[in-house]
Scaffold this motif. Structure first.
Motif, PDB file in Angstrom:
ATOM      1  N   GLN A  17       0.714  -1.269  -0.069  1.00 45.68           N
ATOM      2  CA  GLN A  17       0.129  -0.127  -0.024  1.00 45.68           C
ATOM      3  C   GLN A  17       0.891   1.332   0.018  1.00 45.68           C
ATOM      4  O   GLN A  17       0.434   2.198   0.773  1.00 45.68           O
ATOM      5  N   ASP A  18       1.784   1.262  -0.963  1.00 48.93           N
ATOM      6  CA  ASP A  18       2.861   2.566  -0.961  1.00 48.93           C
ATOM      7  C   ASP A  18       2.557   3.038  -2.453  1.00 48.93           C
ATOM      8  O   ASP A  18       1.789   2.366  -3.365  1.00 48.93           O
ATOM      9  N   SER A  19       3.238   3.926  -2.687  1.00 47.33           N
ATOM     10  CA  SER A  19       3.139   4.662  -3.976  1.00 47.33           C
ATOM     11  C   SER A  19       3.613   3.814  -5.195  1.00 47.33           C
ATOM     12  O   SER A  19       3.058   3.787  -6.325  1.00 47.33           O
ATOM     13  N   VAL A  20       4.787   2.971  -5.032  1.00 50.69           N
ATOM     14  CA  VAL A  20       5.220   1.817  -5.925  1.00 50.69           C
ATOM     15  C   VAL A  20       4.178   0.990  -6.251  1.00 50.69           C
ATOM     16  O   VAL A  20       3.946   0.576  -7.611  1.00 50.69           O
ATOM     17  N   GLU A  21       3.628   0.611  -5.371  1.00 51.47           N
ATOM     18  CA  GLU A  21       2.369  -0.639  -5.725  1.00 51.47           C
ATOM     19  C   GLU A  21       1.103   0.174  -6.244  1.00 51.47           C
ATOM     20  O   GLU A  21       0.376  -0.427  -7.338  1.00 51.47           O
TER      21      GLU A  21
ATOM     22  N   VAL B 191      -2.324  -8.932  -3.554  1.00 46.31           N
ATOM     23  CA  VAL B 191      -1.829  -8.410  -4.881  1.00 46.31           C
ATOM     24  C   VAL B 191      -1.291  -9.690  -5.565  1.00 46.31           C
ATOM     25  O   VAL B 191      -0.571 -10.365  -4.852  1.00 46.31           O
ATOM     26  N   ARG B 192      -1.550  -9.626  -6.627  1.00 44.21           N
ATOM     27  CA  ARG B 192      -0.760 -10.604  -7.712  1.00 44.21           C
ATOM     28  C   ARG B 192      -0.157 -10.046  -9.119  1.00 44.21           C
ATOM     29  O   ARG B 192      -0.759  -9.201  -9.250  1.00 44.21           O
ATOM     30  N   VAL B 193       0.703 -10.767  -9.555  1.00 43.82           N
ATOM     31  CA  VAL B 193       1.219 -10.174 -10.882  1.00 43.82           C
ATOM     32  C   VAL B 193       0.445 -10.666 -12.085  1.00 43.82           C
ATOM     33  O   VAL B 193      -0.068 -11.999 -11.919  1.00 43.82           O
ATOM     34  N   THR B 194      -0.010  -9.799 -12.814  1.00 42.81           N
ATOM     35  CA  THR B 194      -0.893 -10.019 -14.051  1.00 42.81           C
ATOM     36  C   THR B 194       0.132 -10.682 -14.960  1.00 42.81           C
ATOM     37  O   THR B 194       1.288 -11.028 -14.969  1.00 42.81           O
ATOM     38  N   ASP B 195      -0.720 -11.125 -16.152  1.00 45.06           N
ATOM     39  CA  ASP B 195       0.096 -11.674 -17.297  1.00 45.06           C
ATOM     40  C   ASP B 195       0.971 -10.524 -18.127  1.00 45.06           C
ATOM     41  O   ASP B 195       2.178 -10.788 -18.329  1.00 45.06           O
ATOM     42  N   ALA B 196       0.327  -9.196 -17.805  1.00 46.66           N
ATOM     43  CA  ALA B 196       1.552  -8.341 -18.376  1.00 46.66           C
ATOM     44  C   ALA B 196       2.427  -8.071 -17.749  1.00 46.66           C
ATOM     45  O   ALA B 196       3.604  -7.712 -17.890  1.00 46.66           O
ATOM     46  N   GLY B 197       2.334  -8.201 -16.212  1.00 46.72           N
ATOM     47  CA  GLY B 197       3.573  -7.990 -15.312  1.00 46.72           C
ATOM     48  C   GLY B 197       4.480  -9.230 -15.640  1.00 46.72           C
ATOM     49  O   GLY B 197       5.693  -9.083 -15.442  1.00 46.72           O
ATOM     50  N   ILE B 198       3.998 -10.591 -15.700  1.00 42.94           N
ATOM     51  CA  ILE B 198       4.844 -11.581 -16.059  1.00 42.94           C
ATOM     52  C   ILE B 198       5.624 -11.335 -17.443  1.00 42.94           C
ATOM     53  O   ILE B 198       6.987 -11.383 -17.445  1.00 42.94           O
ATOM     54  N   ALA B 199       4.991 -10.625 -18.359  1.00 32.27           N
ATOM     55  CA  ALA B 199       5.779 -10.342 -19.803  1.00 32.27           C
ATOM     56  C   ALA B 199       6.748  -9.111 -19.412  1.00 32.27           C
ATOM     57  O   ALA B 199       8.020  -9.176 -19.958  1.00 32.27           O
ATOM     58  N   PHE B 200       6.363  -8.256 -18.712  1.00 31.65           N
ATOM     59  CA  PHE B 200       7.385  -7.198 -18.402  1.00 31.65           C
ATOM     60  C   PHE B 200       8.530  -7.734 -17.447  1.00 31.65           C
ATOM     61  O   PHE B 200       9.759  -7.488 -17.677  1.00 31.65           O
ATOM     62  N   LEU B 201       8.438  -8.568 -16.645  1.00 31.00           N
ATOM     63  CA  LEU B 201       9.453  -9.331 -15.938  1.00 31.00           C
ATOM     64  C   LEU B 201      10.573  -9.808 -16.819  1.00 31.00           C
ATOM     65  O   LEU B 201      11.582  -9.915 -16.730  1.00 31.00           O
ATOM     66  N   ALA B 202       9.948 -10.671 -17.565  1.00 27.21           N
ATOM     67  CA  ALA B 202      10.645 -11.560 -18.643  1.00 27.21           C
ATOM     68  C   ALA B 202      11.371 -10.575 -19.347  1.00 27.21           C
ATOM     69  O   ALA B 202      12.650 -10.959 -19.682  1.00 27.21           O
ATOM     70  N   GLU B 203      11.067  -9.331 -19.954  1.00 23.44           N
ATOM     71  CA  GLU B 203      12.042  -8.630 -20.470  1.00 23.44           C
ATOM     72  C   GLU B 203      13.038  -7.922 -20.020  1.00 23.44           C
ATOM     73  O   GLU B 203      14.024  -7.717 -20.248  1.00 23.44           O
ATOM     74  N   THR B 204      12.411  -7.784 -18.710  1.00 28.59           N
ATOM     75  CA  THR B 204      13.716  -7.001 -17.775  1.00 28.59           C
ATOM     76  C   THR B 204      14.583  -8.284 -17.459  1.00 28.59           C
ATOM     77  O   THR B 204      15.881  -7.781 -17.500  1.00 28.59           O
TER      78      THR B 204
END
Length: 265
Positions: A32-36, A57-70
């Protein structure tokens, strides 16, 4: 992480990537902070309510794709960094020096006479000394390798880190890689004058500014212990064996030169 990434008008940084990774590895309790909040707005995280009524909170499919690219971008940067570290290390070996990488050195930071002694652990990418038995001729040198401009600028903000390199070596060099357009990630004027600057250009290391040389009478005992525990690098096969006959002859002549008339040129 992917450079200049903006999603839903939210500029994402390394902090966002780290938080996303931490959420993916954890049970998903919200901070529950600004980053979240920004990750939720970018749709890389989503809120969920457990049967118990607790929010998560859970990571979305878009979040998984972002992590993979990172992760992919980080691996590429690490690979480029490792290649340049090896190039610098092999050049030091060609120059007849003894070379180490991945050292962890306890360095003394500058302080006022009335202040307590300050120490910092530094980890130079490449550390080398001359192949000599005379303490005053060791000439320890630190090479710090940078292939990312963001990483370089973050490093330059830490004066203590730079001072630790300068304490560990009689010379400190920043060795810069190039961006995707083949342009050095920084100009020599951006690097503090107490450090030298090299750049990898056309597969060659070029000196943009020489590093000031500080006389070092001997290495601290603690550093000798670190070096004794570590394994120095060996030259690649195409450079010849470090303990071959040619090298032995070179070292013998160097020793003779030191004995008769001081250090060889």
């Amino acid at each position: 992480m992917p450079r200049n990434t903006t999603i839903n008008n939210i500029a994402l940084s390394r902090t966002h990537a780290r938080r996303l990774r931490d959420v993916y590895r954890s049970a998903g309790w919200p901070c529950q902070d600004s980053v979240e909040v920004e990750l939720l707005a970018a749709a890389l995280l989503q809120r969920a309510v457990e049967p118990s009524g607790h929010d998560k909170v859970r990571v979305t499919d878009a979040g998984i794709a972002f992590l993979a690219e990172t992760f992919h971008t980080n691996r590429q940067a690490r690979s480029a960094h490792d290649v340049l570290v090896d190039r610098v290390a092999q050049q030091m070996l060609r120059d007849g020096r003894i070379v180490w990488t991945d050292l962890s050195i306890r360095a003394r930071l500058p302080s006022e006479p009335e202040e307590a002694t300050r120490w910092k652990i530094c980890m130079p990418d490449v550390f080398s000394i001359r192949n000599t038995t005379v303490a005053g001729y060791l000439e320890p040198v630190v090479h710090e390798i940078k292939v990312s401009r963001a990483d370089l600028l973050g490093d330059l903000k830490s004066k203590d880190k730079r001072d630790s390199y300068l304490d560990a070596g009689g010379q400190c060099w920043y060795v810069l890689g190039c961006d995707r357009k083949g342009k050095p990630i920084a100009e020599a004027e951006e690097i503090p004058v107490e450090c030298g600057v090299m750049v990898l250009q056309n597969e060659r290391l070029e000196v943009l500014r020489n590093a000031p040389k500080r006389a070092v009478a001997d290495l601290p005992f603690a550093l000798w212990v670190v070096l004794a525990k570590a394994t120095p690098l060996r030259a690649h096969a195409d450079l010849g064996s470090a303990d071959g006959s040619d090298q032995a002859m070179l070292l013998e002549r160097a020793s003779e030169g030191e004995t008769r008339s001081g250090p060889p040129p």
